[in-house]
Design a protein around this motif. Sequence first.
Motif, PDB file in Angstrom:
ATOM      1  N   GLU A  29      14.127  -1.734  -5.596  1.00  0.00           N
ATOM      2  CA  GLU A  29      14.483  -2.853  -4.927  1.00  0.00           C
ATOM      3  C   GLU A  29      15.757  -2.735  -4.382  1.00  0.00           C
ATOM      4  O   GLU A  29      15.939  -3.248  -3.339  1.00  0.00           O
ATOM      5  N   GLN A  32      14.536  -1.521  -0.819  1.00  0.00           N
ATOM      6  CA  GLN A  32      14.229  -2.579  -0.279  1.00  0.00           C
ATOM      7  C   GLN A  32      15.407  -3.464   0.391  1.00  0.00           C
ATOM      8  O   GLN A  32      15.356  -3.841   1.592  1.00  0.00           O
ATOM      9  N   LYS A  37      10.790  -0.640   3.294  1.00  0.00           N
ATOM     10  CA  LYS A  37       9.796  -1.140   2.611  1.00  0.00           C
ATOM     11  C   LYS A  37       9.114  -0.212   1.635  1.00  0.00           C
ATOM     12  O   LYS A  37       8.899   0.877   2.038  1.00  0.00           O
ATOM     13  N   ASP A  59       6.146  -4.304  -1.279  1.00  0.00           N
ATOM     14  CA  ASP A  59       5.686  -5.069   0.033  1.00  0.00           C
ATOM     15  C   ASP A  59       4.193  -4.916   0.090  1.00  0.00           C
ATOM     16  O   ASP A  59       3.619  -5.468   1.211  1.00  0.00           O
TER      17      ASP A  59
END
Length: 281
Positions: A29, A32, A37, A59
């Motif tokens: 996370e 991201q 991605k 994603d």
Amino acid sequence: MGKFLFYDIDGTLMGKSKQITEKTKWAIEQAQRNGHKAFLCTGRAPTSISDDLKEIPFDGIVCSAGGFVIVNNEFIFENFMNQYVLSEVMTLFINNHILFTLESKDALYQTPGVNEFFMQRQQLDFKNNLELARFFEIRRANENRKPIKDFNILKTGITKVCFIAPAKQDFQRCVPFLEEFFNIVIFSKAEDDFINGEIILKHCTKADGIIKVVNHFHGQMKDTIGFGDSMNDYQMLEEVNIGVVYENAPQHLKDLGQYYFTDPDQDGIYKVMKEMQLISD
């Protein structure tokens, strides 16, 4: 432009504990949030993506080893075996006493004996064969598993076949007939008295799924990174720009790596992502 990160599940995101560590979840996370991605890239069928994995906001997913590609919860690619080829494979396996599971978009169809084989082998083999352990978990999990008698070849598309040959020679007789259409991936070890693995359509591998994802986002392959541990990750690691391989993977696979991760249960993915400067504490 951020990187496209593709993660295998069993043996990569999850170790023997069959759980993703909190640091690994945080790392994905955080990556991201840093503009990258993140995608699952797995041999698991769509119905086998467990709830704990769905809690992570990936994603997209390349699943069934490239047979399905999902982006933002939408299927952007589906690939199914030719019905005549599949019929020949099923006949070949049945005639040679090979147990198998057909993977469709919504269900897994198992021949009689698959569950019994896993129960008999549980104590002896599972701790050293993560893929075999996964299939045993599938039997017990809340998935849409059906007996092979419920399968209708005219109505249900199949993208991949997993197999177990209790006698090695039975499968070896099948190999010359399978090689024309399929990549054959073996998970069992040379010293095992059985063979388990999967057959994947040629030109429909994890690598092909990755290319479809990158093209969907109008990205470039130079920005791809793959994380894997077993031979069904070979095409993925061969295709991506940077390969990240489990330190105890087969040497043939390790030769494709630029970075190496340690035991997933000991935050191996988190540590290597930090080493690669994809994240920072």
